[in-house]
Design a protein around this motif. Sequence first.
Motif, mmCIF file in Angstrom:
data_model
loop_
_atom_site.group_PDB
_atom_site.id
_atom_site.type_symbol
_atom_site.label_atom_id
_atom_site.label_comp_id
_atom_site.label_asym_id
_atom_site.label_seq_id
_atom_site.Cartn_x
_atom_site.Cartn_y
_atom_site.Cartn_z
ATOM 1 N N GLN A 58 -50.987 -2.333 -37.454
ATOM 2 C CA GLN A 58 -51.025 -2.101 -36.005
ATOM 3 C C GLN A 58 -49.627 -2.222 -35.415
ATOM 4 O O GLN A 58 -49.361 -1.734 -34.332
ATOM 5 N N ASP A 59 -48.739 -2.899 -36.148
ATOM 6 C CA ASP A 59 -47.312 -2.972 -35.826
ATOM 7 C C ASP A 59 -46.602 -3.383 -37.111
ATOM 8 O O ASP A 59 -47.218 -3.426 -38.187
ATOM 9 N N SER A 60 -45.340 -3.707 -37.029
ATOM 10 C CA SER A 60 -44.561 -3.993 -38.253
ATOM 11 C C SER A 60 -44.494 -5.478 -38.590
ATOM 12 O O SER A 60 -43.842 -5.857 -39.559
ATOM 13 N N ILE A 61 -45.168 -6.321 -37.796
ATOM 14 C CA ILE A 61 -45.017 -7.768 -37.949
ATOM 15 C C ILE A 61 -46.194 -8.384 -38.711
ATOM 16 O O ILE A 61 -47.362 -8.116 -38.419
ATOM 17 N N LEU A 62 -45.879 -9.211 -39.687
ATOM 18 C CA LEU A 62 -46.842 -10.087 -40.343
ATOM 19 C C LEU A 62 -46.609 -11.492 -39.789
ATOM 20 O O LEU A 62 -45.465 -11.887 -39.544
ATOM 21 N N TYR A 63 -47.671 -12.248 -39.608
ATOM 22 C CA TYR A 63 -47.497 -13.583 -39.049
ATOM 23 C C TYR A 63 -48.595 -14.522 -39.529
ATOM 24 O O TYR A 63 -49.629 -14.086 -40.039
ATOM 25 N N MET A 64 -48.351 -15.819 -39.372
ATOM 26 C CA MET A 64 -49.343 -16.848 -39.648
ATOM 27 C C MET A 64 -49.467 -17.750 -38.427
ATOM 28 O O MET A 64 -48.635 -17.705 -37.511
ATOM 29 N N ASP A 65 -50.486 -18.573 -38.414
ATOM 30 C CA ASP A 65 -50.659 -19.559 -37.358
ATOM 31 C C ASP A 65 -49.449 -20.507 -37.362
ATOM 32 O O ASP A 65 -48.919 -20.852 -38.417
ATOM 33 N N GLY A 66 -49.021 -20.933 -36.157
ATOM 34 C CA GLY A 66 -47.814 -21.743 -36.053
ATOM 35 C C GLY A 66 -48.051 -23.219 -35.849
ATOM 36 O O GLY A 66 -47.151 -23.943 -35.414
ATOM 37 N N ARG A 69 -46.225 -27.630 -37.342
ATOM 38 C CA ARG A 69 -44.932 -27.673 -36.663
ATOM 39 C C ARG A 69 -43.876 -28.484 -37.412
ATOM 40 O O ARG A 69 -42.700 -28.441 -37.059
ATOM 41 N N ALA A 70 -44.274 -29.213 -38.420
ATOM 42 C CA ALA A 70 -43.292 -29.997 -39.179
ATOM 43 C C ALA A 70 -42.383 -29.100 -40.022
ATOM 44 O O ALA A 70 -41.330 -29.543 -40.488
ATOM 45 N N PHE A 71 -42.793 -27.845 -40.204
ATOM 46 C CA PHE A 71 -42.029 -26.928 -41.045
ATOM 47 C C PHE A 71 -41.503 -25.774 -40.197
ATOM 48 O O PHE A 71 -42.217 -25.236 -39.343
ATOM 49 N N GLU A 72 -40.275 -25.388 -40.435
ATOM 50 C CA GLU A 72 -39.661 -24.294 -39.681
ATOM 51 C C GLU A 72 -40.488 -23.019 -39.801
ATOM 52 O O GLU A 72 -40.623 -22.252 -38.844
ATOM 53 N N ASN A 73 -41.072 -22.817 -40.949
ATOM 54 C CA ASN A 73 -41.865 -21.618 -41.210
ATOM 55 C C ASN A 73 -43.361 -21.894 -41.103
ATOM 56 O O ASN A 73 -44.170 -21.103 -41.581
ATOM 57 N N SER A 74 -43.728 -23.044 -40.525
ATOM 58 C CA SER A 74 -45.135 -23.435 -40.353
ATOM 59 C C SER A 74 -45.888 -23.271 -41.679
ATOM 60 O O SER A 74 -45.402 -23.682 -42.723
ATOM 61 N N TRP A 75 -47.090 -22.669 -41.635
ATOM 62 C CA TRP A 75 -47.894 -22.535 -42.851
ATOM 63 C C TRP A 75 -47.240 -21.617 -43.884
ATOM 64 O O TRP A 75 -47.576 -21.672 -45.071
ATOM 65 N N GLY A 76 -46.284 -20.816 -43.431
ATOM 66 C CA GLY A 76 -45.556 -19.966 -44.370
ATOM 67 C C GLY A 76 -44.720 -20.752 -45.362
ATOM 68 O O GLY A 76 -44.273 -20.208 -46.372
ATOM 69 N N HIS A 77 -44.512 -22.038 -45.078
ATOM 70 C CA HIS A 77 -43.759 -22.909 -45.995
ATOM 71 C C HIS A 77 -44.398 -22.940 -47.382
ATOM 72 O O HIS A 77 -43.702 -23.153 -48.385
ATOM 73 N N PHE A 78 -45.698 -22.718 -47.451
ATOM 74 C CA PHE A 78 -46.424 -22.857 -48.716
ATOM 75 C C PHE A 78 -46.672 -21.514 -49.402
ATOM 76 O O PHE A 78 -47.370 -21.454 -50.408
ATOM 77 N N LEU A 79 -46.093 -20.433 -48.837
ATOM 78 C CA LEU A 79 -46.267 -19.105 -49.413
ATOM 79 C C LEU A 79 -45.146 -18.786 -50.400
ATOM 80 O O LEU A 79 -43.978 -19.117 -50.166
ATOM 81 N N HIS A 80 -45.505 -18.128 -51.484
ATOM 82 C CA HIS A 80 -44.541 -17.737 -52.523
ATOM 83 C C HIS A 80 -44.847 -16.320 -52.994
ATOM 84 O O HIS A 80 -45.973 -15.828 -52.846
ATOM 85 N N ASP A 81 -43.826 -15.674 -53.542
ATOM 86 C CA ASP A 81 -43.979 -14.361 -54.197
ATOM 87 C C ASP A 81 -44.612 -13.332 -53.263
ATOM 88 O O ASP A 81 -45.561 -12.621 -53.638
ATOM 89 N N ILE A 82 -44.078 -13.210 -52.062
ATOM 90 C CA ILE A 82 -44.611 -12.252 -51.088
ATOM 91 C C ILE A 82 -44.106 -10.854 -51.427
ATOM 92 O O ILE A 82 -42.903 -10.627 -51.575
#
Length: 500
Positions: A58-66, A69-82
């Motif tokens: 629907q647009d060019s942005i992928l995102y996760m819930d923010g 807050r303890a991590f700069e990348n929020s829940w994305g902190h735990f993502l690998h091999d994207i």
Amino acid sequence: MLFNLLKKPSLWLIPMAFSSIGSNANEFDIDQNKITYKITITENEPNVAQIHMKFIPQDSILYMDGSARAFENSWGHFLHDISAYDQHKNKVNIVQLQGPKWKLDGDHTSPITVTYNVHLTHPNYTWSGGIDGAAYATEHGVFYTGRSLFMLNGTQRNDISVKFDLPKPWKATTPWEVDGKESNRYAMKGIDDLLQSVMFLGTHKEIKIKRKDFELIFALGTKETMEQEEEYKEIANGVLNYYVNLMGGNPNPPNLKGTLRSVVVVNAWDTTDGEALGNNISVLVEKDGDEFSKLISRFIFAHEFFHLWNGKSFSPNSDNLEWFKEGVTNYYTVKSLYHIGILDDESYLNVLSDFFYKRYIDDDGVGTLAMSEGEAKHDHWGLVYGGGMFVGMAQDILIRNATNNTKSLDMLMRAFYQKYGGSEEQYDMDEVCQLLSDLSGEDQSSFFDTYIHGTAKFPIETYLHPAGLDASVNDGKLLIKKKNHLKTLEQDIFYGFLGK
């Protein structure tokens, strides 16, 4: 554009043209709104969730819930091999943006596939709200929240499905409806249903309690909680029956279509903790904890469960009513535990004095902040949750005493449920004050100005006497004991205030 190309169509082509336009438009709309996920967990790597996501951008942005807050990348902190691929399996470049966001290179109007792995290393970190709202593993499986797993694209997604590929004999416990004939594929109604979910995947025990248009599902994923299966079943049935009888019906949140499912995940952990996510609940029970720790875990469940009525079926229009949403929920939570026999007369009164009053009086907001400053509830649990509980309790006793126990706070709760259940309309402070005034027959505006909008310490001890209780405060401790001889009205109020 199509009509310019067909300036002079023959008459027999016109119906076909309109039919084709309508068909393609509907198909396009459905595809644009659809997003599918496949979650794979293998026996060799149970702490890695492999996510396969397919959608038309629907647009060019992928995102996760923010919310992490303890991590700069929020829940994305735990993502690998994207990785990302177009429909021809050509790799699409992904750029990491600030926060839990990524940008897809190019302008894509055809399906995109994104793959990534979620590493379940969440317990390695300290969480301000506790691990119960994040993710963890037990000897019988893994616990995830939707917000900890799912990337998203776009904001208008009402056709979402999740499929699980799990090792045998694992199963998935989720709040979602099975999608079609595949027992391992689930459908959800929108992004909130996806993110505000909890799930347990493994060889756990499952308890299902069904009522008309409502299903309560327990997932027990540790040895300690699995051994207490019958106890949890008894507690859940008892608390559910108490709340339904009190309110006059099952939970009825806005825009409910079909069956409401609420998942409650209960596991043993290092500490007792709990959290609600949407209509779902996560509870952790301290391993080898004492009886009080066990009581608190039951309290967490019953408290969060009551929010399906007070908070979901009817909700306030402002944070200034958090004292009512959270504090009055505390009151009915304790009443429910008494009603089903977890508390007796003595332990009920001890919990009020040794836990709730202590939390209230030790809160540094008491005497300096107004109870109506609900945005401060996370830093002032004692003031908002504890003080709000005592206000609800006092108002209930006032009403019962003024009406010879023919009316009570229960009538306000039922009135809100009947008026607002299933509706997006919300109640406000003036309505709460007016209803309480109507029930007691005495204007409560001064009470609200002093104890809700004002900062005066709430004297709960002075409101307990009509319930047959001798109460006083000495050295910051609330001392309560039942009178030796109760009058008929005092006894009726006492048991009504207990929840009998």
